[in-house]
Motif scaffolding. Structure first.
Motif, mmCIF file in Angstrom:
data_model
loop_
_atom_site.group_PDB
_atom_site.id
_atom_site.type_symbol
_atom_site.label_atom_id
_atom_site.label_comp_id
_atom_site.label_asym_id
_atom_site.label_seq_id
_atom_site.Cartn_x
_atom_site.Cartn_y
_atom_site.Cartn_z
ATOM 1 N N MET A 1 1.038 -0.704 47.478
ATOM 2 C CA MET A 1 2.143 -0.098 49.027
ATOM 3 C C MET A 1 3.288 1.432 48.343
ATOM 4 S SD MET A 1 3.991 -2.618 50.523
ATOM 5 C CE MET A 1 3.792 -4.492 49.816
ATOM 6 N N PRO A 2 3.047 1.892 50.160
ATOM 7 C CA PRO A 2 3.589 3.684 49.603
ATOM 8 C C PRO A 2 5.210 3.375 49.906
ATOM 9 C CG PRO A 2 2.076 3.006 52.480
ATOM 10 C CD PRO A 2 2.782 1.522 51.106
ATOM 11 N N TYR A 3 5.767 2.324 49.126
ATOM 12 C CA TYR A 3 7.030 2.691 48.629
ATOM 13 C C TYR A 3 7.047 2.078 46.965
ATOM 14 C CZ TYR A 3 7.304 -2.150 50.149
ATOM 15 O OH TYR A 3 7.335 -3.855 49.677
ATOM 16 N N GLU A 4 7.914 2.934 46.284
ATOM 17 C CA GLU A 4 8.263 2.320 45.357
ATOM 18 C C GLU A 4 9.981 2.506 45.064
ATOM 19 O OE1 GLU A 4 6.729 4.607 42.198
ATOM 20 O OE2 GLU A 4 7.662 6.181 42.925
ATOM 21 N N TRP A 5 10.522 0.757 43.751
ATOM 22 C CA TRP A 5 12.081 1.578 43.804
ATOM 23 C C TRP A 5 11.841 1.591 42.738
ATOM 24 C CZ3 TRP A 5 15.595 -0.492 46.523
ATOM 25 C CH2 TRP A 5 15.200 -1.172 47.364
ATOM 26 N N LEU A 21 10.476 6.307 50.400
ATOM 27 C CA LEU A 21 9.013 5.186 51.564
ATOM 28 C C LEU A 21 7.943 6.640 51.321
ATOM 29 C CD1 LEU A 21 11.307 3.865 51.848
ATOM 30 C CD2 LEU A 21 10.076 2.297 52.778
ATOM 31 N N TRP A 22 6.933 7.034 51.957
ATOM 32 C CA TRP A 22 6.053 7.554 52.057
ATOM 33 C C TRP A 22 4.659 7.341 52.664
ATOM 34 C CZ3 TRP A 22 6.243 6.255 47.340
ATOM 35 C CH2 TRP A 22 5.839 5.724 46.571
ATOM 36 N N PRO A 23 4.146 8.214 53.831
ATOM 37 C CA PRO A 23 2.601 7.295 54.110
ATOM 38 C C PRO A 23 1.869 7.163 53.420
ATOM 39 C CG PRO A 23 4.108 9.684 55.148
ATOM 40 C CD PRO A 23 4.254 9.292 54.591
ATOM 41 N N TYR A 24 0.598 5.980 53.603
ATOM 42 C CA TYR A 24 -0.469 5.893 52.658
ATOM 43 C C TYR A 24 -1.230 6.924 53.391
ATOM 44 C CZ TYR A 24 -4.780 3.603 51.484
ATOM 45 O OH TYR A 24 -5.943 3.010 50.720
ATOM 46 N N ARG A 25 -1.980 7.571 52.046
ATOM 47 C CA ARG A 25 -2.810 8.529 52.435
ATOM 48 C C ARG A 25 -3.791 8.082 52.128
ATOM 49 N NH1 ARG A 25 -2.813 12.486 55.122
ATOM 50 N NH2 ARG A 25 -0.390 12.968 53.872
ATOM 51 N N GLY A 81 1.460 13.970 57.127
ATOM 52 C CA GLY A 81 1.469 12.858 56.594
ATOM 53 C C GLY A 81 2.317 13.534 54.982
ATOM 54 N N SER A 82 3.313 14.423 54.999
ATOM 55 C CA SER A 82 4.125 14.502 54.041
ATOM 56 C C SER A 82 5.331 14.149 53.996
ATOM 57 C CB SER A 82 3.891 15.937 53.683
ATOM 58 O OG SER A 82 4.410 17.043 53.920
ATOM 59 N N ILE A 83 6.261 13.128 54.573
ATOM 60 C CA ILE A 83 7.167 12.419 55.011
ATOM 61 C C ILE A 83 7.882 11.902 53.626
ATOM 62 C CG2 ILE A 83 8.423 10.965 56.582
ATOM 63 C CD1 ILE A 83 5.945 11.549 58.848
ATOM 64 N N LEU A 84 8.687 12.088 53.463
ATOM 65 C CA LEU A 84 9.346 11.164 52.387
ATOM 66 C C LEU A 84 10.444 10.832 53.047
ATOM 67 C CD1 LEU A 84 9.321 10.165 49.352
ATOM 68 C CD2 LEU A 84 10.529 12.341 48.921
ATOM 69 N N GLU A 85 10.719 9.456 52.336
ATOM 70 C CA GLU A 85 12.224 8.843 53.092
ATOM 71 C C GLU A 85 12.499 8.193 51.650
ATOM 72 O OE1 GLU A 85 11.765 6.014 56.016
ATOM 73 O OE2 GLU A 85 11.803 7.005 57.304
ATOM 74 N N GLU A 86 13.368 8.410 51.356
ATOM 75 C CA GLU A 86 14.549 8.459 50.206
ATOM 76 C C GLU A 86 15.819 7.454 50.423
ATOM 77 O OE1 GLU A 86 13.596 12.126 47.354
ATOM 78 O OE2 GLU A 86 15.283 12.954 49.168
ATOM 79 N N LEU A 87 16.515 5.964 50.398
ATOM 80 C CA LEU A 87 17.375 5.345 50.033
ATOM 81 C C LEU A 87 18.083 5.204 48.852
ATOM 82 C CD1 LEU A 87 18.956 3.324 52.456
ATOM 83 C CD2 LEU A 87 17.162 1.518 51.525
ATOM 84 N N ARG A 88 19.225 5.310 48.480
ATOM 85 C CA ARG A 88 19.725 5.653 47.805
ATOM 86 C C ARG A 88 21.345 4.311 47.738
ATOM 87 N NH1 ARG A 88 18.886 10.983 48.037
ATOM 88 N NH2 ARG A 88 17.844 11.597 46.156
ATOM 89 N N GLY A 142 10.999 3.181 57.236
ATOM 90 C CA GLY A 142 9.157 3.120 57.555
ATOM 91 C C GLY A 142 8.470 2.867 58.404
ATOM 92 N N ALA A 143 8.381 4.059 59.472
ATOM 93 C CA ALA A 143 7.667 3.885 60.539
ATOM 94 C C ALA A 143 6.458 3.849 60.711
ATOM 95 C CB ALA A 143 9.051 4.746 62.020
ATOM 96 N N PHE A 144 6.628 4.209 59.323
ATOM 97 C CA PHE A 144 4.921 5.024 59.189
ATOM 98 C C PHE A 144 3.990 3.949 58.503
ATOM 99 C CE2 PHE A 144 7.772 7.156 56.911
ATOM 100 C CZ PHE A 144 8.033 6.456 55.366
ATOM 101 N N LEU A 145 4.948 2.447 57.833
ATOM 102 C CA LEU A 145 3.692 1.196 57.256
ATOM 103 C C LEU A 145 3.408 1.076 57.935
ATOM 104 C CD1 LEU A 145 7.263 1.039 54.843
ATOM 105 C CD2 LEU A 145 4.871 2.742 54.509
ATOM 106 N N SER A 146 2.162 -0.106 57.837
ATOM 107 C CA SER A 146 2.071 -0.922 58.477
ATOM 108 C C SER A 146 2.474 -2.448 59.210
ATOM 109 C CB SER A 146 0.952 -1.459 57.302
ATOM 110 O OG SER A 146 0.703 -2.249 56.362
#
Length: 169
Positions: A1-5, A21-25, A81-88, A142-146
């Motif tokens: 998964m292109p996201y991790e806790w 969260l980041w786009p899948y590479r 594709g170097s987008i990074l989303e951080e949710l705290r 996560g608009a870049f996620l499947s």
């Protein structure tokens, strides 16, 4: 998964949970170099027939331009594709920060108790559009996620928000 806790840090003021969260590479850097090398080799193979003739010098710039264009296109894809989303998540606040490849950083804050997590099956710009609504704004996540990854993220985030709301300490 292109996201991790990430594991919570035991420090005063640190978030109780953090999500990246980041786009899948699909093509790593090493694979890109291999792909470019194999492509250059396959494009050069027909050039053996014109080796030693002036035709070679006429075709060589086009071969070089094709390889350079391929390299540029893949590099551009990596930059985009170097987008990074951080949710705290804190007991009294949650923040979302989106680091865009070309553009300003985007921030959103809200009280997690009042945040509404929504998964739009239809009607969004992408299938299973995931949004957070709170503090007078609705933001996408996560608009870049499947679609399958957004559904899994919805379940994970819903569970995290319920836990946070149940245990405000």
């Amino acid at each position: 998964m292109p996201y991790e806790w990430t594991a919570p840090v035991e420090a005063p003021g640190a978030p109780q949970a953090e999500l990246h969260l980041w786009p899948y590479r699909s093509l790593p850097r090493r694979g890109m170099v291999t792909f470019i090398g194999v492509t250059a080799g396959l494009l050069a193979l027909p050039m053996i027939a014109v080796l030693g003739s002036p035709v070679l010098w006429g075709l060589l710039p086009f071969l070089a331009a094709a390889i350079a264009g391929l390299w540029w296109g893949i590099e551009r894809s990596y930059r985009d594709g170097s987008i990074l989303e951080e949710l705290r998540l804190w007991p009294d606040r949650m923040s979302l920060t989106r680091h865009n490849p070309r553009g300003p950083r985007q921030d959103w804050d809200a009280n997690p108790y009042w945040v509404e997590l929504r998964l739009h099956a239809k009607g969004g710009p992408v299938e299973d559009y995931l949004t957070l609504r709170g503090n007078g704004r609705e933001v996408e996540l996560g608009a870049f996620l499947s679609p399958e990854e957004r559904k899994a993220l919805y379940d994970d985030l819903d569970r995290a928000l319920r836990t946070l709301r149940a245990d405000p300490a």
